[in-house]
Design a protein around this motif. Structure first.
Motif, PDB file in Angstrom:
ATOM      1  N   ALA A   1       3.304   4.760  -7.694  1.00 14.82           N
ATOM      2  CA  ALA A   1       2.649   5.888  -7.087  1.00 14.82           C
ATOM      3  C   ALA A   1       3.370   6.979  -7.179  1.00 14.82           C
ATOM      4  O   ALA A   1       4.524   7.040  -7.260  1.00 14.82           O
ATOM      5  CB  ALA A   1       2.497   5.508  -5.566  1.00 14.82           C
ATOM      6  N   GLU A   2       2.699   8.070  -7.253  1.00 12.15           N
ATOM      7  CA  GLU A   2       3.099   9.505  -7.412  1.00 12.15           C
ATOM      8  C   GLU A   2       3.034  10.021  -6.113  1.00 12.15           C
ATOM      9  O   GLU A   2       2.165  10.088  -5.287  1.00 12.15           O
ATOM     10  CB  GLU A   2       2.302  10.516  -8.393  1.00 12.15           C
ATOM     11  CG  GLU A   2       2.344   9.754  -9.784  1.00 12.15           C
ATOM     12  CD  GLU A   2       3.561   9.951 -10.451  1.00 12.15           C
ATOM     13  OE1 GLU A   2       4.515  10.754 -10.231  1.00 12.15           O
ATOM     14  OE2 GLU A   2       3.714   9.073 -11.516  1.00 12.15           O
ATOM     15  N   ILE A   3       4.338  10.665  -5.555  1.00 16.13           N
ATOM     16  CA  ILE A   3       4.464  11.265  -4.629  1.00 16.13           C
ATOM     17  C   ILE A   3       4.755  12.686  -4.469  1.00 16.13           C
ATOM     18  O   ILE A   3       5.552  13.494  -5.221  1.00 16.13           O
ATOM     19  CB  ILE A   3       5.853  10.857  -3.756  1.00 16.13           C
ATOM     20  CG1 ILE A   3       5.750   9.189  -3.419  1.00 16.13           C
ATOM     21  CG2 ILE A   3       5.654  11.466  -2.337  1.00 16.13           C
ATOM     22  CD1 ILE A   3       4.483   8.693  -2.853  1.00 16.13           C
ATOM     23  N   ASP A   4       3.711  13.450  -4.151  1.00 16.19           N
ATOM     24  CA  ASP A   4       3.751  14.820  -4.525  1.00 16.19           C
ATOM     25  C   ASP A   4       3.677  15.678  -3.193  1.00 16.19           C
ATOM     26  O   ASP A   4       2.923  15.556  -2.230  1.00 16.19           O
ATOM     27  CB  ASP A   4       2.174  15.160  -5.211  1.00 16.19           C
ATOM     28  CG  ASP A   4       2.145  16.671  -5.528  1.00 16.19           C
ATOM     29  OD1 ASP A   4       3.119  17.556  -5.424  1.00 16.19           O
ATOM     30  OD2 ASP A   4       1.172  17.373  -6.110  1.00 16.19           O
ATOM     31  N   PRO A   5       4.901  16.322  -2.853  1.00 13.28           N
ATOM     32  CA  PRO A   5       5.261  17.210  -1.782  1.00 13.28           C
ATOM     33  C   PRO A   5       4.095  18.205  -1.402  1.00 13.28           C
ATOM     34  O   PRO A   5       3.580  18.818  -0.338  1.00 13.28           O
ATOM     35  CB  PRO A   5       6.242  18.211  -2.104  1.00 13.28           C
ATOM     36  CG  PRO A   5       7.177  17.256  -2.869  1.00 13.28           C
ATOM     37  CD  PRO A   5       6.059  16.676  -3.819  1.00 13.28           C
ATOM     38  N   ALA A   6       3.370  18.830  -2.596  1.00 15.65           N
ATOM     39  CA  ALA A   6       2.396  19.673  -2.345  1.00 15.65           C
ATOM     40  C   ALA A   6       1.135  18.910  -1.821  1.00 15.65           C
ATOM     41  O   ALA A   6       0.159  19.891  -1.058  1.00 15.65           O
ATOM     42  CB  ALA A   6       1.748  20.284  -3.815  1.00 15.65           C
ATOM     43  N   VAL A   7       0.721  17.917  -1.880  1.00  9.65           N
ATOM     44  CA  VAL A   7      -0.346  17.043  -1.079  1.00  9.65           C
ATOM     45  C   VAL A   7       0.024  17.018   0.558  1.00  9.65           C
ATOM     46  O   VAL A   7      -0.812  17.040   1.246  1.00  9.65           O
ATOM     47  CB  VAL A   7      -0.305  15.737  -1.533  1.00  9.65           C
ATOM     48  CG1 VAL A   7      -1.443  14.777  -1.034  1.00  9.65           C
ATOM     49  CG2 VAL A   7      -0.862  15.626  -3.099  1.00  9.65           C
ATOM     50  N   VAL A   8       1.157  16.724   0.715  1.00 10.40           N
ATOM     51  CA  VAL A   8       1.894  16.808   2.129  1.00 10.40           C
ATOM     52  C   VAL A   8       1.602  18.272   2.685  1.00 10.40           C
ATOM     53  O   VAL A   8       0.831  18.448   3.803  1.00 10.40           O
ATOM     54  CB  VAL A   8       3.253  16.325   2.325  1.00 10.40           C
ATOM     55  CG1 VAL A   8       3.532  16.747   3.866  1.00 10.40           C
ATOM     56  CG2 VAL A   8       3.430  14.874   1.780  1.00 10.40           C
ATOM     57  N   ALA A   9       1.771  19.331   2.205  1.00 10.62           N
ATOM     58  CA  ALA A   9       1.744  20.521   2.569  1.00 10.62           C
ATOM     59  C   ALA A   9       0.186  20.932   2.557  1.00 10.62           C
ATOM     60  O   ALA A   9      -0.052  21.636   3.640  1.00 10.62           O
ATOM     61  CB  ALA A   9       2.440  21.560   1.628  1.00 10.62           C
TER      62      ALA A   9
ATOM     63  N   THR B   1       0.940  -1.280  -0.059  1.00  7.68           N
ATOM     64  CA  THR B   1       0.105   0.014   0.124  1.00  7.68           C
ATOM     65  C   THR B   1       0.966   1.278   0.033  1.00  7.68           C
ATOM     66  O   THR B   1       1.876   1.417   0.630  1.00  7.68           O
ATOM     67  CB  THR B   1      -0.950  -0.070   1.093  1.00  7.68           C
ATOM     68  OG1 THR B   1      -1.688  -0.929   1.069  1.00  7.68           O
ATOM     69  CG2 THR B   1      -1.712   1.199   1.318  1.00  7.68           C
ATOM     70  N   VAL B   2       0.280   2.366  -0.843  1.00  9.77           N
ATOM     71  CA  VAL B   2       0.977   3.520  -0.591  1.00  9.77           C
ATOM     72  C   VAL B   2      -0.189   4.528  -0.403  1.00  9.77           C
ATOM     73  O   VAL B   2      -1.100   4.773  -0.972  1.00  9.77           O
ATOM     74  CB  VAL B   2       1.557   4.166  -2.065  1.00  9.77           C
ATOM     75  CG1 VAL B   2       1.882   5.547  -1.806  1.00  9.77           C
ATOM     76  CG2 VAL B   2       2.943   3.090  -2.255  1.00  9.77           C
ATOM     77  N   ALA B   3      -0.103   4.980   1.117  1.00 12.13           N
ATOM     78  CA  ALA B   3      -1.119   5.573   1.748  1.00 12.13           C
ATOM     79  C   ALA B   3      -0.815   7.228   1.629  1.00 12.13           C
ATOM     80  O   ALA B   3       0.307   7.599   1.972  1.00 12.13           O
ATOM     81  CB  ALA B   3      -1.613   5.364   3.051  1.00 12.13           C
ATOM     82  N   ALA B   4      -1.582   8.083   1.273  1.00 18.18           N
ATOM     83  CA  ALA B   4      -1.440   9.568   1.189  1.00 18.18           C
ATOM     84  C   ALA B   4      -1.919  10.095   2.307  1.00 18.18           C
ATOM     85  O   ALA B   4      -2.807   9.615   2.900  1.00 18.18           O
ATOM     86  CB  ALA B   4      -2.111  10.182  -0.100  1.00 18.18           C
ATOM     87  N   PRO B   5      -1.337  11.334   2.686  1.00 20.67           N
ATOM     88  CA  PRO B   5      -1.865  12.171   3.792  1.00 20.67           C
ATOM     89  C   PRO B   5      -3.336  12.667   3.656  1.00 20.67           C
ATOM     90  O   PRO B   5      -3.766  13.178   4.571  1.00 20.67           O
ATOM     91  CB  PRO B   5      -0.945  13.191   3.998  1.00 20.67           C
ATOM     92  CG  PRO B   5      -0.295  13.424   2.534  1.00 20.67           C
ATOM     93  CD  PRO B   5      -0.196  12.166   1.974  1.00 20.67           C
ATOM     94  N   ASP B   6      -3.853  12.576   2.488  1.00 21.84           N
ATOM     95  CA  ASP B   6      -5.071  13.225   2.098  1.00 21.84           C
ATOM     96  C   ASP B   6      -6.226  12.153   2.458  1.00 21.84           C
ATOM     97  O   ASP B   6      -7.386  12.348   2.098  1.00 21.84           O
ATOM     98  CB  ASP B   6      -5.304  14.051   0.944  1.00 21.84           C
ATOM     99  CG  ASP B   6      -4.833  12.975  -0.189  1.00 21.84           C
ATOM    100  OD1 ASP B   6      -4.942  11.736   0.068  1.00 21.84           O
ATOM    101  OD2 ASP B   6      -4.880  13.528  -1.460  1.00 21.84           O
ATOM    102  N   GLY B   7      -5.840  10.922   2.931  1.00 15.40           N
ATOM    103  CA  GLY B   7      -6.792   9.878   3.040  1.00 15.40           C
ATOM    104  C   GLY B   7      -6.906   8.744   1.721  1.00 15.40           C
ATOM    105  O   GLY B   7      -7.736   7.912   1.915  1.00 15.40           O
TER     106      GLY B   7
END
Length: 269
Positions: free
Chosen positions: A234-242, A213-219
């Motif tokens: 999976a795409e890892i986007d620092p903007a999603v974290v921010a 699993t790759v879980a994102a901070p937006d749920g």
């Protein structure tokens, strides 16, 4: 940044064979545009390790097996996170290492929370909680399997600025809820990405449940539901974290002073 997580099928524990499989997967991941490949717990040797395989697979950070992984990273042009039994000359650790696409060791982490007899009979626990490296402009943190089930371990990474937490694992049945529920919760509550990469199949009487699993901070999350070997991109986007940390400011709104005085017997000391 695009990452690839290798859900590896259990097979021969022979170290040369496993490294050959890692080379083939690294090539596939790089061809798919990934900049980072995350492999499961104890990539070199398999999990759990028989005494003979443990002896064959063990070595220091600059030992032969780790140097072979470095060579694979250089050949394929991709950063790699892999696990192996680290032998520092006095103790053996369940360890994970980040190697750059140039083959340079960026960081190495020793599993701090050992899971039952299968770990404690073979390894010594690590003594460092937060280990990080910079990969492709991202702050990447390391935990291993059982470590992620301790919320304070993940929160410590969040407070230290980790954006992508990579967790090589060997999750067994019947604990599928860890991948399905707990890992996404960790990503949301600590507002970082979690790349949780597992084995699939049966080895030494243990049946691994996959569910890489790759879980994102937006749920949101991506999961390999098929009980077979595969590569999860999976795409890892620092903007999603921010954005997540701005929308739900858990880290800012913490009140650690409320817990500092609690006695150690309650688990807060």
């Amino acid at each position: 940044m695009r990452i690839a997580c290798w859900q590896a099928a259990c097979g021969s524990p022979d170290v040369t064979h496993l490294l050959g499989r890692l080379r083939a997967v690294a090539r596939r991941a790089a061809e798919a545009g990934a900049e980072l490949l995350v492999a499961p717990e104890m990539t070199v040797g398999g999990y759990p390790l028989r005494p003979g395989t443990l002896a064959q697979a063990s070595g220091p950070v600059d030992g032969a097996h780790c140097m072979t992984v470095s060579q694979i990273a250089r050949e394929c042009g991709i950063a790699i996170v892999h696990g192996w039994p680290e032998d520092d000359g006095s103790s053996v650790y369940n360890a994970a290492r980040v190697v750059s696409s140039e083959g340079v060791t960026l960081a190495a982490y020793r599993k701090a929370h050992l899971f039952g007899e299968v770990d404690s009979s073979r390894f010594r626990p690590g003594a460092q909680g937060v280990v990080q490296a910079s990969v492709g402009g991202l702050t990447v943190g390391l935990l291993i399997c059982y470590d992620v089930e301790f919320p304070e371990a993940v929160r410590a990474h969040a407070m230290a600025g980790t954006q992508l937490l990579v967790v090589p694992t060997a999750l067994m049945q019947p604990w599928e809820f860890v991948a399905r529920t707990l890992v996404p919760a960790r990503a949301f509550e600590s507002q970082l990405y979690v790349a949780y990469t597992n084995w699939i199949g049966e080895h030494q009487g243990l049946r691994f449940c996959g569910l890489t699993t790759v879980a994102a901070p937006d749920g949101t999350r991506l999961t390999l539901e098929e009980p077979a070997e595969g590569l999860l991109l999976a795409e890892i986007d620092p903007a999603v974290v921010a954005k997540a940390r701005s929308a739900t400011p858990y880290l800012h709104d913490r009140r650690p002073e409320l817990y500092e005085g609690l006695p150690a017997r309650l688990g807060f000391g």
